[in-house]
Every structure is written in C-alpha cells, then in structure tokens.
Design a protein around this motif. Structure first.
Motif, short mmCIF file in Angstrom:
data_model
loop_
_atom_site.label_atom_id
_atom_site.label_comp_id
_atom_site.label_asym_id
_atom_site.label_seq_id
_atom_site.Cartn_x
_atom_site.Cartn_y
_atom_site.Cartn_z
N ALA B 44 0.84 -1.21 0.00
CA ALA B 44 0.00 0.00 0.00
C ALA B 44 0.87 1.25 0.00
CB ALA B 44 -0.93 -0.01 1.22
N LEU B 47 2.34 1.59 -3.57
CA LEU B 47 1.34 1.93 -4.59
C LEU B 47 0.87 3.37 -4.44
CD1 LEU B 47 -0.93 -1.27 -4.79
CD2 LEU B 47 0.82 -0.49 -6.41
N SER B 48 0.57 3.76 -3.22
CA SER B 48 -0.05 5.08 -3.04
C SER B 48 0.96 6.21 -3.26
CB SER B 48 -0.68 5.19 -1.66
OG SER B 48 0.30 4.98 -0.67
N LEU B 54 -3.65 5.95 -8.80
CA LEU B 54 -4.52 5.74 -7.64
C LEU B 54 -5.12 7.05 -7.16
CD1 LEU B 54 -2.71 2.98 -5.56
CD2 LEU B 54 -4.88 2.82 -6.78
N SER B 66 -9.52 4.01 -3.69
CA SER B 66 -8.15 3.52 -3.90
C SER B 66 -7.64 2.82 -2.64
CB SER B 66 -7.21 4.68 -4.25
OG SER B 66 -7.61 5.26 -5.46
N GLU B 70 -6.39 -0.98 -2.44
CA GLU B 70 -5.10 -1.40 -1.84
C GLU B 70 -5.29 -2.47 -0.78
OE1 GLU B 70 -2.43 2.65 -2.22
OE2 GLU B 70 -3.24 2.02 -0.29
N ALA B 201 -2.36 -2.83 4.83
CA ALA B 201 -2.61 -1.76 3.86
C ALA B 201 -3.31 -0.58 4.52
CB ALA B 201 -3.44 -2.31 2.70
#
Ligand SMILES: Nc1ncnc2c1ncn2[C@@H]1O[C@H](COP(=O)(O)OP(=O)(O)O)[C@@H](O)[C@H]1O
Ligand SMILES: [Mg+2]
Lengths: 259, 305
Positions: B44, B47-48, B54, B66, B70, B201
């Motif tokens: 997480a 990705l973020s 996202l 989003s 995640e 996450a």
C-alpha cells in the motif's frame, strides 16, 4: 467367490528390529464380519494402521475391490469407503457429541465454501441434511441424550459408541473396529454385539473387528484370522479356528483372555 | 485517555489478533501474521506514493476507493505468499511451525529493509491520507473487523470451520474421518494472511510512514499475546485481547515507566489466572443466560431435530 472388498497381500511392517506385521495375507468379502484376534502386541492395531493409511507398510499390498491402494493417505482411503475406530479412543474431545458426528459428515452432502460463507439456500439445505443424518446416527447408537455434551466428558462406553457413530458418519462400506468392547461389562458386551449386527444390516457394512473376548468374536464373526507375533497363524470360520492346534497353543490354550 | 487514534490502533490490534487466531483454530501455532501485515503495508505504501493512477493529490490526500483497492490487493498478495509458503511450512508441527514462521517474519523484514525501492531503514513516508482525521479510519477498520468477525462466525457452521476444530483436537483422527488436513490448514493459513495483509494496507495509511520495523519478531509475540490473553476458543477472544492489550500501554502512560512492568505482568499473569483466556465459550453461554444471546446458544437451538 465374489470380488473381495478388501485384500491384504504379504503385508509387512517393521519397527526397527521388530517385525510387527509379518507377511500377512487375507481377503474380506463384502458383507462379512471378519474377526482379528491375537495376544497383546501381536500386531493387530498395526495391521489396522497399515490398512487405513496411518502407517505405511514396509512391504506388501492392500487392495480395495481389486485395486491397489497401498500408500494412499488416510483421508483418501476414508473417502473410498474405509472408516475406523481407535483402540485408544481419539475423539474430538473439545467438541460436542453432535459436532463430533457433524465433522465426519463433511462430505455428505458436499457443499461449497462460498455457499457456506454466504449461507446460501444450498448450504442451508446441506446443513439440514447433515444435522438430520447426525441425529439419526446418535439415535442409532443411543447417544441422543448426550448430544450437547462435550465429548471429553463422556463415560467410557459412551465414548466407544461415539467413536462408532463418527466412523459411520463418513458413510463407509468397510468399518474397522479396534477393540470396541474393551472396558465394557458383560451386559454391555452383549449389547455391543447386537448393535454391530444391526449396524451391518442397516448400513450394508463389512466389518473387521479386533477383539480379545473370544466367545463374543465366535458369536459375531463369519470368519476370523489369528495373529501371533505379527504372523497370521490361522484363518477360517470360528469353528475351524477354534480347533486349530496352532491357535490353541498360541492363544486360546493360554487362557484366551490375554488382555 | 482513549482518543480516535488509539481506537484505530486497538481495532488494528483486534484484526491482527484474529489473524493469529485463524490458524490456531486449526491447531497451527503460526507466528507469521506480522510478515503478512508487512507485505500488505509495504504494498500500500508503495502503490499510493508511486502510482499516480490511484489518485494521490499534491496536498497528501487520497481517494477512499483507492484505499479499498489497496486493502484488497494487500490481502491478495499476502494470501498468495501464504499459499506458497504454507505448503512448505505447514508440514511442521507445533513449536517447529512457530520457529519456521518466525523465520518467515525475519526474511520478509530483511527483504523489505534491503529492497532498492522500499526506502531502507527510513522506510516510505508521507503516505497520502484518505481521511483528514484519525476518526475517518474508524469506519474502514470497523468494517474490516466486521467482515473478519462474520467470517469466523460463519466458519463455525461450515464444514471448513468444523474441520479446523477437529484438526485442533486430533489431527490423525480428522484425517481418518476423510478430512484433507493439509488443505484445511492451508486454507486457515491463507485466510489469516489475507486478513493481516488487508490490515497492513490500512495501517500504512493510518500511520503515514511505513518501514521494515512494522513487521518484526516482537510483533509476532505481541499478537500472540492478544490471543493468549483474550482466549482462543472463540473468535471474540482475540478481538478482546487485541483491543485491551493495544490500549493498555497507552492507558498506563500516566504511571510512567512502571507501565511496561505492569504490561508485562498482565501478559504473564493473564494465562496464569485465566488459562483459557478472558473470553471462553462457557462465559459466552453465561452471558447468553443474562439475555445477551450468544452464538453458542443459537447454535444449540438450531441443532435440535
Ligand atoms: N509406532 C511404533 N513404533 C514402534 N513399535 C511399535 C509401533 N507401533 C506398534 N509397535 C510395536 O509393534 C507390536 C505390535 O503392536 P500392536 O499392533 O499395537 O499390537 P496389538 O494391537 O495386537 O496389541 C508391539 O510390539 C508394539 O510395541
Ligand atoms: Mg491393539
């Protein structure tokens, strides 16, 4: 003779220097009640462990309806139709009597995990069927009144019967009973005898039973095998076995109640 | 005092407690929960902060959908890892399984520490925030806990849950009753991992920074303590254990350094005074008698022919 339900061929199991089961062969016909006797330590329980997949054999083969099944894991063998009880009682002690039977009814009928999570109609129907089957088995084995009791709190005779109910719940064609009468008084032994006969009828069972009490076995069994130091020393009808000189010497002659 | 931030932490504690409980309900003492928590959190965090699709905003905001995505991906990745690792380690029994899962926690921690893109010892910071205040995290944390609780509750009336209980009592007997114990244990292990991954996450956003220390060996012990104190015979046990033991160090803050001693004493004396944990099926039944209908009660009624 028809195709045997179960056949063991030259089955052996070695524990270190000890040959606990020594090239044992016999075949069990469908519908038969087959007795297994022998003094303590003769290898009877080990033989059950080999047949039920709990212990792998050192050599030899087990055949189920003519097909080799040697070396398959216990759950696979159970799903083929082979169920057992344990001499030293192995109930799910923390679960209730009813739950012990329900556990064994997992696959009768089968239901999907997704259905279970969502409590789908199919799952609810399957659960109802399982509950119904469980109550019926408890009834058959006289355990209805104890259904909610924790299995670990049951009296000895009740535990023995719960072991049988649980094994039956898996829907076997062959039931292996390891000393189901151990620790029962004569009256209870009589009842057990009738119970096993009735179960065979109602569930179309073939039974292999280990028992020390010779009169009980003689009455119950169609045929029997005698083990001594891992070796099958006799095989035949109770009458034939009773007259066998080797048997008289090894087992019956020494009093016939080795336990 | 208990503020919203502490409440969210407590809920995360309860979720991790449940993650330890699931394999334990099948008799498997797995301490791998922090590894899966770390996997979910790291995913997480990465990705973020890296994947602009996202929708992280320049001022540190983040869309809630989003976040949910995640959490799903974190659970998925952790679950896949559990599927791979579980086949291997679940052959081990008892304390050997515990040690192997601690090794997994260490491997994951060292990997996250040394991967070129996870920020090393400092970790990943300025993780965007879907909510302006800690209170915003209460809802997703509660929702995840509700889903996990519902799952555990359903399991009790399903073949899978019954098989888990049977294996816990006697694995060999379970095998002889037709239960594919390898599969059942793996299922419990994977469920546990999915839960820890999703929790990670969520926690990554809540904590704002994330580094390898989040999933360490001490977390294995703390999360196990949640279950031991709360009780492992019903899923409410680890929930209560996780809530209490997360809150306790904070509530004890006013007494200063003695608080760690008191915390230790609770962990030490809990199992001595209440060997089955605080929440037992018997207790739930008694509560049921007082009008709070418990799960155990309903089950009994349903079971009548
Ligand atoms: N797992 C094992 N390891 C070593 N020896 C064993 C094991 N299981 C059984 N034996 C030995 O094998 C012999 C046969 O035991 P068993 O099959 O239990 O006899 P029975 O059921 O006829 O009384 C005994 O001498 C026993 O000590
Ligand atoms: Mg024996």
């Amino acid at each position: 003779m028809s195709q045997p339900l179960l056949e063991v061929r030259e089955l052996s199991r070695r524990f270190g220097g000890l040959l606990a089961v020594d090239r044992v062969s016999f075949a069990v016909q469908p519908g038969e009640i087959f007795g297994l006797i022998g003094p303590n330590g003769a290898g009877k329980t080990t033989l059950f462990n080999l047949i039920s997949g709990v212990t792998p054999p050192s050599s030899g083969a087990v055949l189920w309806r003519g097909e080799p099944i040697t070396g398959q894991p216990p759950h696979r063998l159970n799903r083929l139709g082979l169920a057992r009880t344990f001499q030293n009682l192995r109930l799910f002690e923390g679960l209730s009597v009813l739950e012990n039977v329900l556990v064994a009814l997992q696959r009768r009928p089968r239901s999907s995990a997704a259905g279970g999570l969502l409590n789908s109609a199919g799952h609810r129907r399957a659960e109802r069927q399982r509950l119904q089957a469980a109550w019926q088995l408890l009834e058959e084995l006289g355990l209805t009144a104890l259904a909610e009791r924790q299995a670990g709190t049951l009296a000895y005779g009740d535990r023995r019967r719960l072991e049988m109910a649980r094994a039956l719940a898996t829907g076997p064609s062959l039931l292996l009973l390891d000393e189901p009468a151990a620790g029962l008084n004569p009256a209870e032994k009589d009842q057990l005898c009738q119970l096993i006969g009735g179960l065979r009828q109602r569930h179309q069972l073939t039974v292999i039973i280990i028992e020390h009490h010779v009169p009980l076995l003689m009455r119950l069994c169609d045929r029997m095998a005698v083990l001594d130091f891992g070796v099958r020393i006799a095989l035949g009808t109770p009458e034939e076995v009773r007259r066998d000189p080797q048997v008289i010497e090894a087992y019956l002659g020494t009093g016939g109640h080795a336990s | 005092m208990i503020d919203n931030g502490l409440l969210v932490q407590m809920l995360i504690g309860a979720l991790l407690g449940l993650s330890v409980y699931l394999p334990l309900a099948a008799g498997q003492l797995s301490l791998a929960t922090p590894a899966f928590y770390a996997v979910g959190g790291t995913l997480a965090a990465l990705l973020s902060t890296r994947w602009s699709a996202l929708g992280a905003t320049a001022d540190g905001g983040f869309p809630v959908p989003s976040l949910l995505l995640e959490m799903a991906l974190g659970g998925l990745l952790a679950g896949l890892l559990a599927l791979l690792v579980g086949r291997l380690v679940l052959r081990l029994q008892g304390i050997y399984l515990a040690i192997a899962t601690i090794a997994l926690v260490e491997i994951v921690r060292v990997a996250i520490l040394n991967l070129p893109f996870t920020g090393g010892a400092v970790g990943i910071f300025a993780i965007p925030q879907p909510f302006a205040t800690a209170a915003g995290y209460l809802l997703p944390a509660l929702a995840l806990l509700a889903v996990a609780g519902w799952l555990c509750q359903r399991l009790e009336r399903m073949p899978l849950g019954r098989a888990m209980a049977a294996i816990r009592d006697d694995e060999l007997a379970a095998r002889c009753m037709g239960i594919d114990t390898t599969r059942v244990k793996l299922s419990a292990f994977v469920l546990s991992a999915v839960l820890a991954g999703s929790t990670g996450a969520l926690a990554a956003h809540f904590l704002n920074t994330w580094n390898a220390r989040q999933g360490s060996f001490d977390a294995s012990i703390t999360t196990l303590a949640f279950v031991i104190l709360g009780g492992s015979r019903t899923w409410l046990g680890p929930v209560v254990g996780g809530l209490l033991l997360t809150a306790l160090p904070e509530l004890l803050r006013p007494v200063g350094d003695v608080r760690l001693v008191l915390f230790g004493l609770v962990i030490l004396l809990g199992p001595v005074l209440a060997p089955q944990g605080l929440i037992t099926p018997a207790l739930l039944e008694r509560l049921g008698g007082w009008g709070l209908r418990s799960a155990t009660d309903r089950k009994t009624e349903e079971a009548q022919p």
